[in-house]
Design an enzyme around this catalytic site. Structure first.
Site, PDB file in Angstrom:
ATOM      1  N   LYS A 222       0.853  -1.193   0.000  1.00 36.69           N
ATOM      2  CA  LYS A 222       0.000   0.000   0.000  1.00 36.69           C
ATOM      3  C   LYS A 222       0.895   1.252   0.000  1.00 36.69           C
ATOM      4  O   LYS A 222       1.299   1.701  -1.065  1.00 36.69           O
ATOM      5  CB  LYS A 222      -0.984  -0.070   1.151  1.00 36.69           C
ATOM      6  CG  LYS A 222      -1.907  -1.312   1.005  1.00 36.69           C
ATOM      7  CD  LYS A 222      -3.004  -1.382   2.018  1.00 36.69           C
ATOM      8  CE  LYS A 222      -3.669  -2.747   2.097  1.00 36.69           C
ATOM      9  NZ  LYS A 222      -4.600  -3.038   1.009  1.00 36.69           N
TER      10      LYS A 222
ATOM     11  N   THR B 114       5.569 -22.006   1.556  1.00 40.70           N
ATOM     12  CA  THR B 114       5.215 -21.295   0.322  1.00 40.70           C
ATOM     13  C   THR B 114       6.473 -20.671  -0.269  1.00 40.70           C
ATOM     14  O   THR B 114       7.410 -20.335   0.460  1.00 40.70           O
ATOM     15  CB  THR B 114       4.131 -20.217   0.598  1.00 40.70           C
ATOM     16  OG1 THR B 114       3.656 -19.696  -0.634  1.00 40.70           O
ATOM     17  CG2 THR B 114       4.652 -19.093   1.452  1.00 40.70           C
ATOM     18  N   THR B 115       6.479 -20.547  -1.576  1.00 41.53           N
ATOM     19  CA  THR B 115       7.650 -19.992  -2.258  1.00 41.53           C
ATOM     20  C   THR B 115       7.879 -18.544  -1.842  1.00 41.53           C
ATOM     21  O   THR B 115       6.926 -17.770  -1.683  1.00 41.53           O
ATOM     22  CB  THR B 115       7.438 -20.097  -3.782  1.00 41.53           C
ATOM     23  OG1 THR B 115       7.271 -21.478  -4.106  1.00 41.53           O
ATOM     24  CG2 THR B 115       8.615 -19.537  -4.557  1.00 41.53           C
TER      25      THR B 115
HETATM   26  N1  PMP Z   1      -4.561  -5.803   7.020  1.00 44.30           N
HETATM   27  C1  PMP Z   1      -5.442  -4.864   6.646  1.00 44.30           C
HETATM   28  C2  PMP Z   1      -6.033  -3.980   7.679  1.00 44.30           C
HETATM   29  C3  PMP Z   1      -5.799  -4.726   5.289  1.00 44.30           C
HETATM   30  O1  PMP Z   1      -6.688  -3.800   4.923  1.00 44.30           O
HETATM   31  C4  PMP Z   1      -5.207  -5.576   4.327  1.00 44.30           C
HETATM   32  C5  PMP Z   1      -5.481  -5.486   2.836  1.00 44.30           C
HETATM   33  N2  PMP Z   1      -6.582  -4.900   2.407  1.00 44.30           N
HETATM   34  C6  PMP Z   1      -4.301  -6.538   4.769  1.00 44.30           C
HETATM   35  C7  PMP Z   1      -3.997  -6.623   6.107  1.00 44.30           C
HETATM   36  C8  PMP Z   1      -3.660  -7.475   3.795  1.00 44.30           C
HETATM   37  O2  PMP Z   1      -2.566  -6.859   3.171  1.00 44.30           O
HETATM   38  P1  PMP Z   1      -2.097  -7.335   1.719  1.00 44.30           P
HETATM   39  O3  PMP Z   1      -2.950  -6.605   0.731  1.00 44.30           O
HETATM   40  O4  PMP Z   1      -0.651  -6.973   1.656  1.00 44.30           O
HETATM   41  O5  PMP Z   1      -2.312  -8.802   1.671  1.00 44.30           O
END
Ligand code: PMP
Length: 415
Positions: free
Chosen positions: A257, A286-287
């Site tokens: 993000k 997992t890889t």
């Molecule tokens: N925690 C929160 C609060 C999220 O909003 C998200 C993704 N929307 C994640 C974890 C998961 O992160 P990622 O997209 O990197 O899998």
């Protein structure tokens, strides 16, 4: 094929989902790396009248700072692919750890002021795998989980057989304390919560939560997924901004993000990380992330730490956008974060406004419907970024005013 009762079940379940106005539709968007946040809309988008090759401005991206299209980040990925190839070559314990993985883990630990860090293939997996591993370690764990915790945390907690879960009301310290006080004194306790909650855009009181944790002998697990890169010195998150990162046992984040790339991580004590590395199923089996992704993330984290202008500009742009919404009389949820939810309150209407924004105005804002948010609180979730221009904001505000039926006689203010 198609004859098993399961397929009949799917058809009827999907019909129900459609009837409730919460059928999810992909909108293929081709990001223009040199013109972020402009995307090209392609493919066969059923809900949209005329589509192919049309430019749209995206207002719902989680690449909050545009790091995913930052030339230095893109070049780091390309260089790593040329040097190391496209894939990692194995799981982390079996031939998949490169010097880049080790460097990024050290960088993230340093960012959060922790002894060690551990990469996972996504933020989702980092939460799921870490919480499950921690809560299945000793017998009798009780996890105190904020009611609005992300699905990935819930998956980890639910997957921890033998542990119990106590849900406390969202950001409600009195409720948390009452529940901590009611729990057996000697049970191992963990408080799992987030800093910035992505749908309401509110922010937890981390200092007060840590104080309660100390009082009742609990550990703390903090998801800073929507905060890293944006808040605090070096973009280290809200815990660091509030001067309490050292009081949080485990800080989890994403590289997808604020850092604009991909992957998840946790940071904490060397012992905790060593334990997760040895037992967390979602880490072991997992890889590993490909070297290109790790190199790009490393470049991004280093750049974000060094250069504050993107996050400063993001917050200035968010303020400017709110000023325009206010002046135009477009309702929005006031939040202490960078997230600007526009309440709509009905799934069908929310989906329809989103569809019209795209088809009539070339503006992409995804509808957020149940079960992501409770029924009746459906919304558009807008995330203004450092690269949204005044003109883009004017377009969005005018379109929202039209579609939400706000009287058009007000003038937008150049805030
Ligand atoms: N925690 C929160 C609060 C999220 O909003 C998200 C993704 N929307 C994640 C974890 C998961 O992160 P990622 O997209 O990197 O899998």
């Amino acid at each position: 094929m198609g004859g098993h009762p399961f397929y009949r079940f799917c058809r009827s379940a999907l019909e129900d989902i459609r009837k409730q106005g919460r059928y999810r539709q992909f909108t293929p968007l081709a990001r223009q790396a040199d013109r972020f946040p402009v995307y090209e809309q392609g493919g066969d988008v059923q809900a949209v009248a005329a589509a192919d090759g049309r430019e749209v401005v995206v207002w719902s991206a989680n690449d909050y700072l545009g790091m995913g299209v930052e030339p230095a980040v893109v070049e780091a990925a390309i260089a790593a692919i040329r040097e190391h190839g496209a894939g990692a070559g194995g799981t982390r314990n079996i031939a998949g750890t490169s010097p880049l993985h080790a460097a990024l883990e050290a960088e993230l630990a340093d960012l959060h002021g922790k002894e060690a860090g551990l990469l996972f293939v996504s933020g989702y997996v980092s939460n799921q795998a870490s919480l499950q591993a921690i809560l299945t370690s000793m017998p009798g764990w009780i996890c105190f989980s904020d009611r609005q915790n992300h699905a990935s945390m819930i998956a980890g907690i639910k997957g921890a057989r033998g542990a119990s879960c106590v849900i406390f009301e969202h950001n409600d310290l009195a409720d948390l304390e009452a529940k901590l006080a009611a729990a057996p004194k000697d049970a191992p306790k963990l408080i799992a919560f987030e800093s910035v909650y992505s749908m309401d855009g509110d922010i937890a009181d981390i200092a007060a939560t840590c104080a309660l944790a100390r009082k009742y002998g609990a550990m703390t697990y903090l998801d800073e997924v929507h905060a890293v890169g944006l808040y605090g010195p070096e973009g280290a998150g809200v815990a660091r901004r509030d001067g309490v990162a050292d009081q949080v046992d485990i800080i989890e984040g994403t590289l997808a993000k604020g850092f604009g790339v991909h992957g998840g991580y946790v940071t904490g004590s060397a012992e905790l990380i060593d334990y997760l590395r040895s037992v967390a199923s979602g880490f072991i089996f997992t890889t590993a992330l490909p070297p290109s992704v790790v190199a790009a993330a490393l470049a991004s984290v280093r750049l974000v730490r060094r250069e504050s202008w993107r996050r400063e500009r993001l917050f200035a742009r968010v303020a400017a956008f709110r000023g325009r919404l206010r002046a135009a009389g477009v309702p929005f949820m006031e939040t202490p974060s960078h997230i600007v939810p526009i309440p709509v309150g009905d799934a069908d209407r929310c989906t329809e406004i989103s569809r019209r924004l795209l088809s009539e105005y070339g503006l992409y804002a995804t509808p957020i419907n149940y079960p992501t948010v409770p029924r009746g609180t459906e919304r558009l979730r807008l995330t203004p970024g450092p690269f949204h221009t005044d003109a883009m904001m004017d377009d969005m505000v005018a379109a929202l005013a039209r579609l939400l039926g706000v009287s058009a006689d007000r003038h937008t203010e150049a805030a």
